[in-house]
Design a protein around this motif. Structure first.
Motif, short mmCIF file in Angstrom:
data_model
loop_
_atom_site.label_atom_id
_atom_site.label_comp_id
_atom_site.label_asym_id
_atom_site.label_seq_id
_atom_site.Cartn_x
_atom_site.Cartn_y
_atom_site.Cartn_z
N PRO A 1 20.76 15.58 9.71
CA PRO A 1 21.07 15.03 8.39
C PRO A 1 20.70 13.56 8.23
O PRO A 1 20.53 13.09 7.11
N LEU A 2 20.58 12.83 9.34
CA LEU A 2 20.24 11.41 9.25
C LEU A 2 18.77 11.14 9.57
O LEU A 2 18.37 9.99 9.74
N TYR A 3 17.98 12.20 9.68
CA TYR A 3 16.57 12.03 10.03
C TYR A 3 15.81 11.27 8.95
O TYR A 3 14.96 10.43 9.25
N PHE A 4 16.13 11.54 7.69
CA PHE A 4 15.42 10.90 6.57
C PHE A 4 16.11 9.58 6.27
O PHE A 4 16.98 9.48 5.42
N SER A 5 15.69 8.56 6.97
CA SER A 5 16.39 7.28 6.93
C SER A 5 15.97 6.40 5.78
O SER A 5 16.69 5.47 5.41
N ASP A 6 14.80 6.65 5.16
CA ASP A 6 14.31 5.80 4.07
C ASP A 6 14.08 6.62 2.80
O ASP A 6 13.84 7.83 2.86
N THR A 7 14.15 5.93 1.68
CA THR A 7 13.99 6.57 0.38
C THR A 7 13.06 5.74 -0.49
O THR A 7 13.16 4.51 -0.52
N LEU A 8 12.17 6.44 -1.19
CA LEU A 8 11.38 5.81 -2.23
C LEU A 8 11.77 6.42 -3.56
O LEU A 8 11.80 7.65 -3.70
#
Length: 251
Positions: A41-48
């Motif tokens: 669940p924490l793999y996607f650490s960045d967001t655009l």
């Protein structure tokens, strides 16, 4: 949305944010990718976040070890220029991972165009080249193919020639030409793993394998680039004999 303004913001994501977003407006991810997200669940650490003028947005979640934010911005922004049918106040969410084709950046770019761009029917011309193994013999094939892209599928026709070789008693080789007229149906042309169903009729038989009325049905799976695996059945000798066929295609 004739004039498109896009703003991008990079921030961190949390497990709670993931739980709120993943059930919302996303592609139909395959089960193995859903299980990966559940386990990481924490793999996607960045967001655009791409903000559109009509209060809509495209959210892209990624790991910086997989993709650079500049690459994502460039490709997504280019796709959003054509997204004139993006509904007001809608949020579309994407999760990027290079090991799952539905989560690769090229799929995201094409998905935006498919869902929100004005579609114009396009036509593709090709010269398919391949090699089959049928009836205990290798048979090269070459032909001409035209396909119409109808957004969610492709439809077209092809004329191909399957060749067999036999030796002359006095030396040399005889080339036997077997022209087929085919109808072809492309499944999911916007996705990377495109599949094709082909149904063909032999216009004229020649050589030791095909006799009388001959039909074939084949399934091609695109494995990488223009390389396709081909498998099917040949119904020959006035449809009284069935021969399996396997091979490879280019284009």
């Amino acid at each position: 949305m004739k004039k498109l303004l896009i703003l991008a913001l990079v921030c961190g994501t949390t497990q709670l944010a993931y739980a709120q977003i993943i059930e919302d407006n996303t592609p139909r991810y395959i089960n193995s990718f859903k299980r990966f997200i559940e386990s990481n669940p924490l793999y996607f650490s960045d967001t655009l976040e791409f903000i559109l003028p009509n209060a809509s947005a495209v959210m892209v979640y990624f790991n910086p070890d997989d993709y650079h934010s500049e690459e994502i911005e460039e490709k997504i922004a280019a796709s959003l220029k054509y997204a004139v049918n993006f509904p007001e106040q809608e949020v579309r969410n994407y999760y990027l991972h290079p090991s799952f084709w539905e989560s690769q950046l090229d799929f995201v770019r094409n998905d935006i165009k498919k869902k929100y761009a004005v579609h114009r029917v396009g036509y593709t011309l090709g010269i398919p080249v391949g090699l089959d193994f049928v009836g205990g013999r290798f048979a090269p094939e070459m032909g001409f193919r035209i396909m119409a892209d109808l957004k969610t599928f492709g439809f077209g026709a092809s004329v191909t020639n399957t060749s067999f070789f036999t030796e002359k008693t006095a030396g040399g080789v005889i080339v036997h030409h077997n022209p087929f007229m085919n109808l072809e149906f492309d499944l999911n042309p916007y996705k990377r793993a495109t599949s094709t169903i082909q149904a063909g009729y032999l216009l004229q038989s020649s050589g030791p394998i095909f006799l009388g009325d001959t039909f074939r049905i084949a399934y091609r799976s695109h494995v990488r680039g223009n390389i396709q695996l081909n498998a099917g059945l040949i119904f020959t000798n006035n449809v009284s004999t069935v021969l399996p066929m396997v091979g490879i295609r280019f284009f």
